[in-house]
Design a protein around this motif. Structure first.
Motif, PDB file in Angstrom:
ATOM      1  N   GLU A  20       0.994  -1.012   0.094  1.00  0.00           N
ATOM      2  CA  GLU A  20      -0.217   0.235   0.112  1.00  0.00           C
ATOM      3  C   GLU A  20       0.880   1.339  -0.077  1.00  0.00           C
ATOM      4  OE1 GLU A  20      -2.020  -3.208   2.532  1.00  0.00           O
ATOM      5  OE2 GLU A  20       0.020  -2.247   2.331  1.00  0.00           O
ATOM      6  N   LEU A  21       0.193   2.371  -0.521  1.00  0.00           N
ATOM      7  CA  LEU A  21       1.005   3.425  -0.379  1.00  0.00           C
ATOM      8  C   LEU A  21       0.105   4.725   0.161  1.00  0.00           C
ATOM      9  CD1 LEU A  21       3.176   5.559  -1.458  1.00  0.00           C
ATOM     10  CD2 LEU A  21       1.772   6.011  -3.567  1.00  0.00           C
ATOM     11  N   LEU A  22       0.528   5.242   1.421  1.00  0.00           N
ATOM     12  CA  LEU A  22      -0.199   6.081   2.480  1.00  0.00           C
ATOM     13  C   LEU A  22       0.547   7.315   2.271  1.00  0.00           C
ATOM     14  CD1 LEU A  22      -2.166   6.302   4.580  1.00  0.00           C
ATOM     15  CD2 LEU A  22      -0.497   5.957   6.264  1.00  0.00           C
ATOM     16  N   SER A  23      -0.301   8.661   1.600  1.00  0.00           N
ATOM     17  CA  SER A  23       0.165   9.698   1.415  1.00  0.00           C
ATOM     18  C   SER A  23      -0.380  10.705   2.319  1.00  0.00           C
ATOM     19  CB  SER A  23      -0.037  10.112  -0.092  1.00  0.00           C
ATOM     20  OG  SER A  23       0.578   9.058  -0.939  1.00  0.00           O
ATOM     21  N   PHE A  24       0.252  11.810   2.708  1.00  0.00           N
ATOM     22  CA  PHE A  24      -0.182  12.835   3.467  1.00  0.00           C
ATOM     23  C   PHE A  24       0.520  14.407   2.764  1.00  0.00           C
ATOM     24  CE2 PHE A  24      -0.187  16.101   6.625  1.00  0.00           C
ATOM     25  CZ  PHE A  24      -1.592  16.392   6.878  1.00  0.00           C
TER      26      PHE A  24
END
Length: 254
Positions: free
Chosen positions: A107-111
């Motif tokens: 998964e790719l978690l971005s903020f």
């Protein structure tokens, strides 16, 4: 590192098309290479086939996948300057933090946080107190999952690149002398492609909520004189569905 695998085994096996007892296929090899690369968590991926033994009767190949994990964290920082034809100019900036393989399933978690500031270049038409009153600030949190995430769907049966994206966003917009607008948004997006020419994007759920926090007398008079503008800027809650199909012709076609 340690006793735990950095990537769940099922995440890798789901993207390997070869199965025990199946005949070798160059097409399967190419697609496997592509699927593993599209996970976005490896800096290098190589596939090799090794005979199980050295006897002349050997008819079995063992598949070896060698992959190097990419850096888990990355950041993006952008600065820009915008000039509008409405005599406004000002800087903007954004900062994004990304975490790859966030939950060990690629998964790719971005903020992301962003903002901009504007002031008027012609002060004769405006009060001096409105010099630094126009600004925008917002955030966006998103999670990209490299497969179809849908209840009851078996991702192992879908042998093509697919991504499920979930995002939440907020935005605060202030226009000097006119209004303050606060926005919330949420989106669920499925993206997939079965070949190099066709790309599908389905947004089964997109929600946006806009609310005018404050308006000025001048802006209210403009709204009364322009009903279409008043309709576009009223408080609203909008759910929507969207589907986009993109076709790219192959290099052999004009």
């Amino acid at each position: 590192s340690g006793s735990k695998a950095p990537v769940k085994l099922g995440t890798v096996l789901r993207n390997v098309l070869q199965r025990q007892g199946k005949l070798y296929s160059y097409d399967d090899q190419q697609k496997t290479q592509q699927l593993l690369g599209d996970l976005g968590i490896f800096s290098q991926v190589s596939i090799s086939y090794v005979p199980r033994d050295s006897t002349s009767a050997c008819d079995t190949l063992d598949l070896w996948v060698n992959a190097v994990l990419d850096k888990r964290y990355s950041t993006d920082f952008e600065i820009n300057v915008m000039e509008r034809n409405s005599e406004r100019i000002g800087p903007g900036l954004s900062f994004a933090l990304k975490k790859k393989n966030a939950f060990k399933r690629a998964e790719l978690l971005s903020f992301k946080i962003f903002g901009s500031y504007e002031w008027k270049t012609n002060l004769e038409k405006h009060q001096s107190g409105a010099l630094f009153n126009s600004y925008e600030a917002g955030t966006k949190l998103s999670l990209d999952i490299p497969r179809f995430a849908f209840p009851g769907m078996n991702p192992r049966k879908l042998r093509f690149p697919a991504t499920t994206s979930i995002s939440f966003s907020t935005d605060w917009l202030n226009r000097s002398g006119y209004y303050n607008l606060f926005s919330l948004g949420a989106d669920l997006t499925y993206t997939w492609r079965k070949n190099h020419t066709s790309r599908h994007e389905l947004i089964p759920l997109s929600i946006s909520f806009d609310r005018l926090i404050h308006t000025t007398t001048e802006f209210d008079s403009i709204m009364q004189a322009n009903p279409s503008l008043a309709l576009s800027l009223q408080n609203r809650f909008v759910p929507s569905i969207q589907y986009t199909y993109t076709y790219t012709s192959p290099a052999s076609k004009r």
